[in-house]
Design a protein around this motif. Structure first.
Motif, PDB file in Angstrom:
ATOM      1  N   ASP A 208       0.799  -1.228   0.000  1.00 25.93           N
ATOM      2  CA  ASP A 208       0.000   0.000   0.000  1.00 25.93           C
ATOM      3  C   ASP A 208       0.828   1.272   0.000  1.00 25.93           C
ATOM      4  OD1 ASP A 208      -0.282   1.333   3.133  1.00 25.93           O
ATOM      5  OD2 ASP A 208       0.693  -0.592   2.874  1.00 25.93           O
ATOM      6  N   SER A 209       2.107   1.191   0.368  1.00 30.15           N
ATOM      7  CA  SER A 209       2.911   2.394   0.569  1.00 30.15           C
ATOM      8  C   SER A 209       3.987   2.556  -0.496  1.00 30.15           C
ATOM      9  CB  SER A 209       3.560   2.366   1.955  1.00 30.15           C
ATOM     10  OG  SER A 209       2.576   2.305   2.970  1.00 30.15           O
ATOM     11  N   LEU A 210       4.651   3.723  -0.474  1.00 33.88           N
ATOM     12  CA  LEU A 210       5.662   4.013  -1.489  1.00 33.88           C
ATOM     13  C   LEU A 210       6.840   3.051  -1.422  1.00 33.88           C
ATOM     14  CD1 LEU A 210       5.656   7.923  -1.396  1.00 33.88           C
ATOM     15  CD2 LEU A 210       4.602   6.408  -3.096  1.00 33.88           C
ATOM     16  N   ASP A 212       6.588   0.054  -1.239  1.00 29.77           N
ATOM     17  CA  ASP A 212       6.128  -1.188  -1.885  1.00 29.77           C
ATOM     18  C   ASP A 212       6.172  -1.106  -3.404  1.00 29.77           C
ATOM     19  OD1 ASP A 212       5.422  -2.503   0.554  1.00 29.77           O
ATOM     20  OD2 ASP A 212       3.595  -1.301   0.633  1.00 29.77           O
ATOM     21  N   VAL A 213       6.525   0.049  -3.957  1.00 33.34           N
ATOM     22  CA  VAL A 213       6.429   0.249  -5.404  1.00 33.34           C
ATOM     23  C   VAL A 213       7.268  -0.767  -6.176  1.00 33.34           C
ATOM     24  CG1 VAL A 213       7.025   1.806  -7.302  1.00 33.34           C
ATOM     25  CG2 VAL A 213       5.776   2.673  -5.317  1.00 33.34           C
ATOM     26  N   ALA A 224      -2.450  -3.762  -4.988  1.00 31.25           N
ATOM     27  CA  ALA A 224      -2.504  -2.597  -4.103  1.00 31.25           C
ATOM     28  C   ALA A 224      -3.802  -2.628  -3.308  1.00 31.25           C
ATOM     29  CB  ALA A 224      -2.425  -1.305  -4.910  1.00 31.25           C
ATOM     30  N   ALA A 228      -4.396   2.239  -0.436  1.00 28.07           N
ATOM     31  CA  ALA A 228      -3.010   2.502  -0.832  1.00 28.07           C
ATOM     32  C   ALA A 228      -2.812   3.932  -1.325  1.00 28.07           C
ATOM     33  CB  ALA A 228      -2.588   1.520  -1.925  1.00 28.07           C
ATOM     34  N   HIS A 229      -1.549   4.363  -1.289  1.00 24.23           N
ATOM     35  CA  HIS A 229      -1.153   5.641  -1.893  1.00 24.23           C
ATOM     36  C   HIS A 229      -1.515   5.592  -3.375  1.00 24.23           C
ATOM     37  CE1 HIS A 229       1.475   8.852  -3.349  1.00 24.23           C
ATOM     38  NE2 HIS A 229       1.693   9.216  -2.097  1.00 24.23           N
ATOM     39  N   VAL A 232       0.934   4.124  -5.735  1.00 23.96           N
ATOM     40  CA  VAL A 232       1.024   2.665  -5.644  1.00 23.96           C
ATOM     41  C   VAL A 232      -0.091   2.022  -6.462  1.00 23.96           C
ATOM     42  CG1 VAL A 232       0.991   0.683  -4.074  1.00 23.96           C
ATOM     43  CG2 VAL A 232       2.124   2.813  -3.386  1.00 23.96           C
ATOM     44  N   ALA A 236       0.049  -0.798  -9.818  1.00 29.71           N
ATOM     45  CA  ALA A 236      -0.399  -2.143  -9.452  1.00 29.71           C
ATOM     46  C   ALA A 236      -1.106  -2.831 -10.618  1.00 29.71           C
ATOM     47  CB  ALA A 236      -1.339  -2.072  -8.253  1.00 29.71           C
TER      48      ALA A 236
END
Length: 258
Positions: A208-210, A212-213, A224, A228-229, A232, A236
Protein backbone atom coordinates in the motif's frame (compact mmCIF):
# COMPACT_ATOMS: atom_id res chain seq x y z
CA UNK A 1 -4.30 -22.87 -8.65
CA UNK A 2 -2.30 -25.83 -7.34
CA UNK A 3 1.31 -24.88 -8.19
CA UNK A 4 3.29 -23.71 -5.18
CA UNK A 5 3.74 -19.94 -5.27
CA UNK A 6 5.40 -17.31 -3.10
CA UNK A 7 3.06 -14.69 -1.61
CA UNK A 8 4.52 -11.60 0.09
CA UNK A 9 2.58 -9.20 2.28
CA UNK A 10 3.40 -5.74 3.58
CA UNK A 11 2.24 -5.12 7.17
CA UNK A 12 1.05 -1.58 7.93
CA UNK A 13 -1.86 -0.65 5.70
CA UNK A 14 -1.91 -4.13 4.16
CA UNK A 15 -2.24 -6.79 6.85
CA UNK A 16 -3.28 -4.27 9.49
CA UNK A 17 -5.67 -1.33 9.31
CA UNK A 18 -3.58 1.68 10.38
CA UNK A 19 -6.66 3.46 11.73
CA UNK A 20 -8.09 0.70 13.91
CA UNK A 21 -4.82 -1.26 14.36
CA UNK A 22 -6.82 -4.41 13.71
CA UNK A 23 -6.16 -7.34 11.40
CA UNK A 24 -9.40 -8.55 9.81
CA UNK A 25 -10.32 -12.13 10.66
CA UNK A 26 -10.89 -12.64 6.93
CA UNK A 27 -7.20 -11.88 6.34
CA UNK A 28 -6.00 -14.46 8.85
CA UNK A 29 -8.38 -17.08 7.45
CA UNK A 30 -7.28 -16.36 3.88
CA UNK A 31 -3.59 -16.67 4.80
CA UNK A 32 -4.22 -19.97 6.55
CA UNK A 33 -6.07 -21.28 3.49
CA UNK A 34 -3.16 -20.29 1.22
CA UNK A 35 -0.78 -22.18 3.47
CA UNK A 36 -2.96 -25.27 3.46
CA UNK A 37 -2.75 -25.21 -0.34
CA UNK A 38 1.03 -25.51 -0.04
CA UNK A 39 1.99 -21.94 -0.97
CA UNK A 40 4.92 -20.13 0.66
CA UNK A 41 3.99 -17.02 2.64
CA UNK A 42 6.22 -14.19 3.76
CA UNK A 43 6.07 -10.78 5.35
CA UNK A 44 7.81 -7.99 3.40
CA UNK A 45 8.00 -4.84 5.50
CA UNK A 46 9.98 -1.82 6.56
CA UNK A 47 9.65 -3.05 10.14
CA UNK A 48 12.41 -4.91 11.93
CA UNK A 49 12.00 -8.48 13.16
CA UNK A 50 11.77 -7.31 16.82
CA UNK A 51 8.95 -4.95 15.77
CA UNK A 52 7.11 -7.83 14.06
CA UNK A 53 7.50 -9.97 17.16
CA UNK A 54 6.45 -7.22 19.57
CA UNK A 55 3.39 -6.45 17.47
CA UNK A 56 2.32 -10.09 17.25
CA UNK A 57 2.71 -10.20 13.46
CA UNK A 58 5.49 -12.82 13.48
CA UNK A 59 3.15 -15.30 15.16
CA UNK A 60 0.02 -14.36 13.19
CA UNK A 61 0.43 -17.51 11.07
CA UNK A 62 3.26 -19.95 10.42
CA UNK A 63 5.19 -17.63 8.10
CA UNK A 64 7.87 -19.16 5.87
CA UNK A 65 9.95 -15.97 5.54
CA UNK A 66 10.38 -12.51 6.99
CA UNK A 67 11.79 -9.80 4.69
CA UNK A 68 12.44 -7.01 7.16
CA UNK A 69 13.87 -3.49 7.00
CA UNK A 70 12.75 -3.07 3.38
CA UNK A 71 14.52 -6.26 2.34
CA UNK A 72 17.88 -5.60 4.01
CA UNK A 73 17.36 -8.38 6.57
CA UNK A 74 15.83 -11.72 5.57
CA UNK A 75 14.95 -14.47 8.03
CA UNK A 76 13.63 -18.01 7.59
CA UNK A 77 10.62 -19.43 9.43
CA UNK A 78 12.84 -20.19 12.45
CA UNK A 79 13.78 -16.48 12.45
CA UNK A 80 17.38 -17.31 11.55
CA UNK A 81 19.23 -14.81 9.36
CA UNK A 82 19.43 -15.78 5.69
CA UNK A 83 20.75 -12.50 4.34
CA UNK A 84 21.90 -9.16 5.76
CA UNK A 85 22.83 -5.91 3.99
CA UNK A 86 24.06 -3.03 6.13
CA UNK A 87 24.42 0.77 5.79
CA UNK A 88 28.00 2.14 5.61
CA UNK A 89 29.18 3.19 9.07
CA UNK A 90 30.19 6.65 7.84
CA UNK A 91 26.61 7.23 6.69
CA UNK A 92 25.27 6.03 10.03
CA UNK A 93 27.47 8.48 11.91
CA UNK A 94 26.46 11.41 9.69
CA UNK A 95 22.78 10.60 10.25
CA UNK A 96 23.33 10.66 13.97
CA UNK A 97 25.06 14.04 13.69
CA UNK A 98 22.01 15.44 11.88
CA UNK A 99 19.64 13.97 14.46
CA UNK A 100 21.73 15.37 17.31
CA UNK A 101 21.76 18.83 15.71
CA UNK A 102 17.96 18.68 15.53
CA UNK A 103 17.79 17.46 19.14
CA UNK A 104 16.08 14.29 18.00
CA UNK A 105 16.98 10.68 18.77
CA UNK A 106 17.44 8.18 15.97
CA UNK A 107 16.38 4.54 16.05
CA UNK A 108 19.18 2.09 15.29
CA UNK A 109 18.14 -1.30 13.90
CA UNK A 110 20.74 -4.06 13.83
CA UNK A 111 20.77 -7.82 13.39
CA UNK A 112 19.65 -8.64 16.92
CA UNK A 113 17.37 -5.77 17.89
CA UNK A 114 16.91 -2.02 18.00
CA UNK A 115 17.42 0.97 20.30
CA UNK A 116 17.10 4.75 20.47
CA UNK A 117 20.27 6.81 20.62
CA UNK A 118 18.68 9.34 23.01
CA UNK A 119 15.60 9.73 25.18
CA UNK A 120 12.34 9.79 23.21
CA UNK A 121 10.60 13.10 22.51
CA UNK A 122 7.06 13.91 21.37
CA UNK A 123 7.86 13.00 17.75
CA UNK A 124 9.01 9.55 18.83
CA UNK A 125 5.98 9.01 21.04
CA UNK A 126 3.66 9.98 18.19
CA UNK A 127 5.36 7.51 15.83
CA UNK A 128 5.31 4.77 18.45
CA UNK A 129 1.60 5.39 19.03
CA UNK A 130 1.01 5.09 15.28
CA UNK A 131 2.54 1.60 15.35
CA UNK A 132 1.22 0.79 18.84
CA UNK A 133 4.75 -0.11 19.96
CA UNK A 134 6.58 0.18 23.26
CA UNK A 135 9.47 2.60 23.80
CA UNK A 136 12.72 0.90 22.73
CA UNK A 137 15.83 0.70 24.88
CA UNK A 138 17.89 3.91 24.99
CA UNK A 139 21.67 3.69 24.67
CA UNK A 140 24.51 5.29 22.68
CA UNK A 141 25.55 3.90 19.30
CA UNK A 142 28.47 1.52 19.81
CA UNK A 143 29.63 1.04 16.23
CA UNK A 144 27.96 -2.27 15.37
CA UNK A 145 26.66 -2.87 11.80
CA UNK A 146 23.35 -1.12 11.16
CA UNK A 147 20.66 -2.51 8.86
CA UNK A 148 18.35 0.47 8.96
CA UNK A 149 17.54 3.59 10.97
CA UNK A 150 14.46 5.64 11.70
CA UNK A 151 14.64 9.43 11.87
CA UNK A 152 11.93 11.60 13.39
CA UNK A 153 10.36 14.82 12.18
CA UNK A 154 7.01 16.64 12.08
CA UNK A 155 4.26 15.47 9.75
CA UNK A 156 5.03 16.42 6.13
CA UNK A 157 8.69 17.09 7.06
CA UNK A 158 11.04 16.87 4.07
CA UNK A 159 14.13 15.44 5.89
CA UNK A 160 16.30 17.61 3.61
CA UNK A 161 19.40 17.38 5.82
CA UNK A 162 19.35 13.60 5.58
CA UNK A 163 18.98 13.65 1.80
CA UNK A 164 22.43 15.24 1.58
CA UNK A 165 24.12 12.20 3.16
CA UNK A 166 25.77 9.73 0.79
CA UNK A 167 24.91 6.04 0.89
CA UNK A 168 21.36 6.28 2.19
CA UNK A 169 17.80 6.74 0.95
CA UNK A 170 15.03 8.41 2.98
CA UNK A 171 11.45 7.09 2.88
CA UNK A 172 9.05 9.37 4.81
CA UNK A 173 6.40 7.42 6.70
CA UNK A 174 2.74 8.02 7.46
CA UNK A 175 3.48 9.53 10.87
CA UNK A 176 6.34 11.51 12.43
CA UNK A 177 9.12 9.28 11.12
CA UNK A 178 11.13 8.31 8.05
CA UNK A 179 12.91 5.06 7.20
CA UNK A 180 16.62 5.44 6.48
CA UNK A 181 17.73 2.59 4.26
CA UNK A 182 20.69 1.73 2.09
CA UNK A 183 20.76 3.82 -1.08
CA UNK A 184 19.55 2.00 -4.21
CA UNK A 185 18.17 -0.77 -1.99
CA UNK A 186 14.50 -1.67 -1.70
CA UNK A 187 12.21 -4.59 -1.00
CA UNK A 188 12.64 -6.08 -4.46
CA UNK A 189 16.41 -6.44 -4.01
CA UNK A 190 15.75 -8.56 -0.95
CA UNK A 191 13.11 -10.48 -2.86
CA UNK A 192 15.62 -11.21 -5.62
CA UNK A 193 17.88 -12.88 -3.06
CA UNK A 194 14.94 -14.90 -1.71
CA UNK A 195 13.85 -16.03 -5.19
CA UNK A 196 17.39 -17.23 -5.91
CA UNK A 197 17.48 -19.01 -2.56
CA UNK A 198 14.20 -20.76 -3.37
CA UNK A 199 15.08 -21.35 -7.03
CA UNK A 200 11.85 -19.59 -8.00
CA UNK A 201 11.37 -16.87 -10.58
CA UNK A 202 8.13 -15.14 -9.59
CA UNK A 203 5.96 -14.08 -6.67
CA UNK A 204 2.64 -12.42 -5.78
CA UNK A 205 2.74 -9.28 -3.61
CA UNK A 206 0.35 -7.09 -1.62
CA UNK A 207 1.22 -3.54 -0.53
CA UNK A 208 0.00 0.00 0.00
CA UNK A 209 2.91 2.39 0.57
CA UNK A 210 5.66 4.01 -1.49
CA UNK A 211 8.23 1.52 -0.19
CA UNK A 212 6.13 -1.19 -1.89
CA UNK A 213 6.43 0.25 -5.40
CA UNK A 214 9.41 -1.84 -6.55
CA UNK A 215 8.01 -4.98 -4.93
CA UNK A 216 4.68 -4.60 -6.72
CA UNK A 217 6.23 -3.51 -10.03
CA UNK A 218 8.31 -6.69 -10.36
CA UNK A 219 5.68 -9.11 -9.02
CA UNK A 220 3.90 -11.53 -11.31
CA UNK A 221 0.81 -9.91 -9.83
CA UNK A 222 1.23 -6.73 -7.79
CA UNK A 223 -1.84 -6.00 -5.68
CA UNK A 224 -2.50 -2.60 -4.10
CA UNK A 225 -4.90 -2.20 -1.20
CA UNK A 226 -7.89 0.08 -1.60
CA UNK A 227 -6.35 2.38 1.02
CA UNK A 228 -3.01 2.50 -0.83
CA UNK A 229 -1.15 5.64 -1.89
CA UNK A 230 -2.39 6.75 -5.31
CA UNK A 231 1.08 6.27 -6.84
CA UNK A 232 1.02 2.66 -5.64
CA UNK A 233 -2.41 2.05 -7.15
CA UNK A 234 -1.16 3.47 -10.44
CA UNK A 235 1.55 0.81 -10.87
CA UNK A 236 -0.40 -2.14 -9.45
CA UNK A 237 -1.79 -4.94 -11.60
CA UNK A 238 -4.87 -5.13 -9.40
CA UNK A 239 -6.43 -2.78 -6.83
CA UNK A 240 -8.47 -4.51 -4.15
CA UNK A 241 -10.66 -3.06 -1.42
CA UNK A 242 -9.39 -1.50 1.80
CA UNK A 243 -7.90 -3.53 4.65
CA UNK A 244 -11.07 -2.85 6.66
CA UNK A 245 -13.17 -4.10 3.73
CA UNK A 246 -11.51 -7.56 3.60
CA UNK A 247 -9.15 -6.46 0.83
CA UNK A 248 -6.79 -9.42 0.97
CA UNK A 249 -9.59 -11.99 0.89
CA UNK A 250 -11.35 -10.06 -1.88
CA UNK A 251 -8.25 -10.06 -4.10
CA UNK A 252 -7.35 -13.69 -3.48
CA UNK A 253 -10.89 -14.75 -4.26
CA UNK A 254 -11.28 -12.54 -7.35
CA UNK A 255 -7.93 -13.73 -8.71
CA UNK A 256 -8.95 -17.37 -8.10
CA UNK A 257 -6.25 -18.20 -5.55
CA UNK A 258 -8.97 -19.20 -3.07
Amino acid sequence: MNDKMLFLFDVDGTLIDTETHQIPLSTITALQQLHKQGHLLGISTGRSLPSLKNGGFASLIDWDFFLCNNGQAIFNKKQEILHLTCIPQASVEKCMQVAHAQQNPILIIHGEGEYLTAAPNELVYQALDFFKELVPEVKPYDGQPVIMMIAYGPLQYDYASYHEIDGIHIIPGLSTYADIVLKDYHKYKGIQYLLKHLQMDSYIAFGDSLNDVEMLTHAAIGIAMGNAHEDVKAIADYVTTKVSEDGILQALTSLHFL
